[in-house]
Each structure stands twice: as C-alpha cells, then as structure tokens.
Enzyme design. Structure first.
Site, mmCIF file in Angstrom:
data_model
loop_
_atom_site.group_PDB
_atom_site.id
_atom_site.type_symbol
_atom_site.label_atom_id
_atom_site.label_comp_id
_atom_site.label_asym_id
_atom_site.label_seq_id
_atom_site.Cartn_x
_atom_site.Cartn_y
_atom_site.Cartn_z
ATOM 1 N N TRP B 100 0.941 -1.278 0.094
ATOM 2 C CA TRP B 100 0.045 0.018 0.016
ATOM 3 C C TRP B 100 0.772 1.158 0.048
ATOM 4 O O TRP B 100 0.423 2.422 -0.832
ATOM 5 C CB TRP B 100 -1.110 -0.066 1.178
ATOM 6 N N ASP B 168 -0.891 7.456 5.949
ATOM 7 C CA ASP B 168 -2.043 6.559 5.845
ATOM 8 C C ASP B 168 -2.368 5.600 7.260
ATOM 9 O O ASP B 168 -1.692 4.626 7.262
ATOM 10 C CB ASP B 168 -1.877 5.456 4.428
ATOM 11 N N LYS B 192 -11.990 -0.702 8.167
ATOM 12 C CA LYS B 192 -10.968 -1.469 9.249
ATOM 13 C C LYS B 192 -11.339 -1.328 10.655
ATOM 14 O O LYS B 192 -11.605 -1.893 11.476
ATOM 15 C CB LYS B 192 -9.839 -1.378 9.014
#
Lengths: 355, 355
Positions: B100, B168, B192
């Site tokens: 990511w 992030d 999440k």
C-alpha cells in the site's frame, strides 16, 4: 405513512429497505453483517456480479461497453469524463441546461478547451435548448438528461452525434428506455433512482479510452477501474448491494419499459392537476417537462407556506422546491407509488376548495 | 456465533449494526429510511456534525485542522495528497513499508518527483526501516502507520520531521493514541476500524493548502471539500452514519486510550501463544509487530489447511493470510472482543495437542 417526494437521496422500495436492513445484521446466512465481510469474499463478489448483470440486462447494454460502480458521485465524473476523454489541446462541447450541467462544464476547463453549444440560462433553465450544432471537432458532447432543480428533461437524445455523447443521467437513470449505443459514457449517482448515496454508475464505451495521451492516476482512470472490475480498491459494498436489490426490484416489476409507463402515468396525472387547478402553475416549458421532478409554484406566492403545511399534515415530505426556483418540486422517482401522487393531488384539490 | 478476524471490511460492534439496521427502516422516528432522506435535512446534518465532533474529541484534533469525510478510499488519497501538497517541480518523500505504501508512492509520481527514504522490500516488508533521514527539501514525508498484509506497525511516528508528515492510517486509526499535531495529513478508509466501506476520513492541517500553484478540480481539492463541510456534493450518508455510531461506541468504551489498552492486551495474549506454541511462528520482526493484524504461519506448511479447517469448525472466520505472505492473519480490530482471541488461542492449543 409518509409520501416521500424528496429530490435525493430519494425514495427506495420498501421491500429493498427491508432486505437491506436484514443484511446489515446477517448477510445471506453467513452469520456476519454485510458491513463486515471482505469485498473479495465469494458472497460479495456475487453481489457485484449480479449488479453489473442487472444493469446490462435492464439497460440492454451492447457489447463493447463496461459497467462500473465507483465512488464520488456525479461531481467526480464531471472531472473524470474530461480526464479520460479530452486530449491535451482538445475541445469538449457542453449543453448548458442547469446548475449541474454548468458544474460539469467547469470541471472540463481543468483539462482543455470547452464550448457551450447552447444554454437556457437566460430564462433560469426552464426549457431545453434544441437549436444547436454539435461541433465535429469536439472530443465529446456532454448533456444532462434530467435537470432536477428546474424540472426539465431531454425528451430526445442526439441519435447521430458526430462525436461521442457523454450523459449525466443521475436523476432519471432506469426511469425510461435509452439506446445505450448512442452514448460514449453514461454516468449517474445512485441516490435518486438506483440506490443509496455513495455509489456512482458509469457505463463506458471501451474503445474511447486510452486516446488522450494523458497520464491518469489509478483511481481516476476508467481503464484501471475496468481492469479491476470496480474493485481496484475496496468498493462501497453496502451501496452496491442496495443498488443490486433495487435493480432486482425493477426487473421484477417488468423492467425499464414497465416502469416508464408507470412514470408517464404518474407525471400525466400530476401535470394535469397542476394545469387544471388555478392555484398552481407549472414551471418548465410544456414539451420539456420532467417525468421525474415535477416543479410548480403557487399562483399566489402567499399560498406557498400554507400549502406546504397542509402537505405536512398529510405525510407528504420533501416537496419544497430548490431555492433557485422556489415553489414546489414533486420528485416522482421509480420507487414512488402512484398512490402517493394521488395523495398529493388530493391535497392540491383540498387546498383549492378551502381557499 | 462467528469470530470475525477478517482484514477488512472488518468487524463492527454488534450494537452499532443493530442501530444501523434500524435506521435503514426508520431513521430517528422520521418515518423514512436513512437511505432516502436528504443529506441537507437537519437530521442528516446532525449526523455529519456529530461524526466530525467525535473525531475531533476522540483524536484530540488541535485547532487549525479540518476533518473531512470523503469517498474513494485510501487509494484516492494516494493521489489527492500529492495533488494538494506537492508543487509542480517539487519532491515528495516516502517510507516504503509494503504494497500500500508502494501504491501511494506510485500515485505521487503523477504529480512530481519522489524519493524513497527507506524500504524493507528486500525482506518482504517484515520489518519497519528505522534508519533514514527525512529530506528537508521534500514537500512532505509519507508513511503508512500499519501494514495490514505483513502485520507490521510503526511504533514511533516522526515527532520532529522537517517537513509535514502525511500518514495512511487506514488499518489502525483510533486503535491507539496519536499526537495529531505531528501530522500534516492523516487519512484512513473507514472499513477496518471506523465503519463500513465507502467513506474515508481525512484530517488535514489547513495552512498546508493552496501552496502548490496547481489548479485542482473541485472534488479532488481539499480546500473545496473543507469549504463544503464534506458536502460539496451528496456524501455517502449511510457510511458516515455507521462511522458516527462506531465512534460513539468507542467514546462510550472510554475512548482511544481505553481501547488501546484492550488492543494491547489482545495482541499480547495472541503473540504469547504464537511464540509459545511450536506449531506456529510469527512473521513480523518482534519490535514492529502490529497490534491490529497478527500475521503468523504454521511451522509445518502442511498444517495450514487442517488448522484453517479446525478454525472454521469453531466459527473463526477471515483468518487466511494474504497471498503475498501466506499462513494466517488474525485481524484484531477495535470491535473484536478479547473472547474471540481466546477462542483462537484455544484452537491453536487444541491443534497442537492433536498433532
């Protein structure tokens, strides 16, 4: 019992809401909520596949088109259409039929030259301009099929445009038959006729892509989204699920052709009452009247508030017009039953008798 | 009873799901579904205001920061951070701690020069590089606080970075105390630890904006989104509502400090079992072990399938590791009760006894 005439997020079928609520607790007997399962699970992949299949079936999408479920609403597509289709140094043509058409136009200016082929701005967008030519050297021609704020609707789409037609169908998608082959891109925020806020349908003709010479970040690149099957990243699972349920409901009702007849009938009786009842008057030019958003005003502006009060008492909600037009806006989307329209008509008649 | 260890969309509190399901049928006694009310209604505006207030309260967001709820996931922020912060001809610095982080880096390349200050790619990202310098001439320094796939987590954030830190936090937001003042931008997909898929939290320091000289389309422009109060266009109402409920649940539990203790306790007992039980081994470097995603493998690869089968029998779901690491990944997000962790530990012990 409420009669929901709100302009959007708009009414959804009651059976869809019941199924959606159940899935929030337990999705398809998995013992898990739809909100807490992987988007890569076979259960969710089946939902997305079914939603895509239903779009293709209901809209008779020809081969050579891709169906995407993206995020960001039509406002994001205002930018993504030129990002993907307008080459550096190219030109895009726009039909200016309202505030949303104008916002789409503004976003295109970030990517190239724009030309407005016609506008009805001078009369507060109360009609659809028809006398225009689509420039053959444009990268595409952008139209807005239905103008929620002003209650106007394109009755005829350009059938032989010299350039691809890009259409914002946010407020009337799946309300009437459309020949997808006449379009390069169709996009629509779901929250008026297809599902809840938070997902945007994009139907794109594959062979238009990859021609701008522009490098496009992944999430803004239609080609990347096509290759990822709308799952380049985690999609808005719940909004897609509710859209799938709503499309399924539409299919069970007989599809777009059947709902178009219902929508025509709802619009016909309501406009008939507006034209007949001296207390009210329609806003849009007769030939351009929307079958989704019926805009009208009180003949006597002082009647506006008391009529809204009467409506409120009858459980009619969301009828207040947009501030830039005033008066009333009855949004009669697919899921609104004709019985609700009759309740509104009765209220109009009762109001006329009392005053 | 399922024990949901899925990596995302992940587990949500049961009481949140119950409230969300009820609102899909009748929102706050309005007689309408949350899915079919206007985002401009006082009822929904109160939801958004409350969600913003809870973020500010739970994360102790200092003055001078804006809190946004946007669409498109972290992947969209991979592009929007450089779009808004990286000037033409400027340079951005990245810490490469996984797939990511690498995707974020790739998107920055569309907007300017990039530099990778350190990477753990050579060992399949099983640790967090610590020996690096942040270039003082970068527009910002980008980090990923928790690496879902590899089970690593930054335990220390740069406290005196010479340039704004962009982070992030998709997979560990609200799981531990963070000093927001040390960041320029924090962003996180909700799915999440904060809510369902379909909404992205962005916390941005206002005075960083408007300095790139770049013209930014409305939907991609943090300043436009701030001015519109996350309602430049129709927001993802349901996903924001469920996030608000989840944040409210967190507040009732005692906030971030209390949940951090619970998360530490869950991680401690699970890692203890992994380290103790000869049938399993941890994947990540000890000092970088994630308290959100506990990645481990079977000591004997042939035990992988039978262990997953045993877990399945016990109602443990979502335990399969990401394909690029293999083995198992126990995601122990905020909403996962420690009782579920004990069920997993019991399964590990039972498996060891039987084999």
């Amino acid at each position: 019992m409420k009669h929901n005439f709100g302009a959007g997020p708009g009414i959804l079928p009651h059976e869809v809401l019941k199924q959606a609520a159940a899935a929030v607790i337990d999705f398809n007997g998995t013992g898990l909520s739809l909100l807490e399962i992987s988007h890569r699970s076979p259960e969710f992949e089946a939902v997305l596949d079914e939603a895509v299949k239903l779009v293709k079936e209901l809209f008779e999408v020809p081969a050579g088109y891709s169906v995407l479920f993206l995020q960001g609403g039509a406002s994001t597509q205002f930018a993504l259409a030129p990002y993907n289709l307008l080459p550096e140094g190219g030109k895009a043509a726009y039909l200016e039929t309202g505030v949303w058409a104008n916002k789409a136009l503004k976003e295109a200016k970030f990517f190239g030259e724009t030309v407005v082929v016609a506008t009805s701005k001078e009369s507060n967008f109360n009609y659809i301009p028809k006398d225009y030519e689509i420039p053959a050297d444009a990268a595409y021609f952008h139209i807005t099929s239905n103008n929620t704020i002003y209650g106007t609707q394109l009755k005829q789409f350009p059938a032989s445009s010299p350039v691809p037609v890009v259409c914002d169908m946010s407020s009337d998608i799946f309300s009437r038959k459309v020949n997808v082959a006449n379009f390069g891109v169709i996009y629509a925020g779901a929250q008026k006729n297809m599902g809840p806020a938070g997902v945007t349908l994009v139907i794109v003709k594959d062979d238009l892509l990859g021609k701008t010479g522009r490098k496009i970040p992944a999430m803004f690149n239609y080609q990347v989204q096509i290759e990822g099957g709308s799952m380049y990243n985690t999609p808005p699972c719940f909004a897609i699920y509710v859209s799938m349920l709503t499309l399924n409901w539409l299919k069970a009702k007989g599809g777009v052709e059947a709902i178009e007849k219902e929508n025509d009938a709802k619009a016909a009786v309501l406009y008939e009452e507006i034209d007949r009842n001296p207390f009210f008057k329609a806003v849009a030019a007769t030939e351009d009247r929307s079958h989704m958003n019926v805009c009208f005003v009180a003949a006597n502006p002082e009647h506006e508030k008391p009529f809204l009060k009467l409506c409120d008492e009858k459980g009619i909600v969301g009828l207040k017009g947009h501030r830039s037009v005033g008066g009333f806006r009855a949004s009669i989307y697919n899921a609104l039953p004709i019985t609700s329209v009759y309740v509104l008509i009765e209220a109009m008649q009762e109001f006329a008798e009392k005053n």
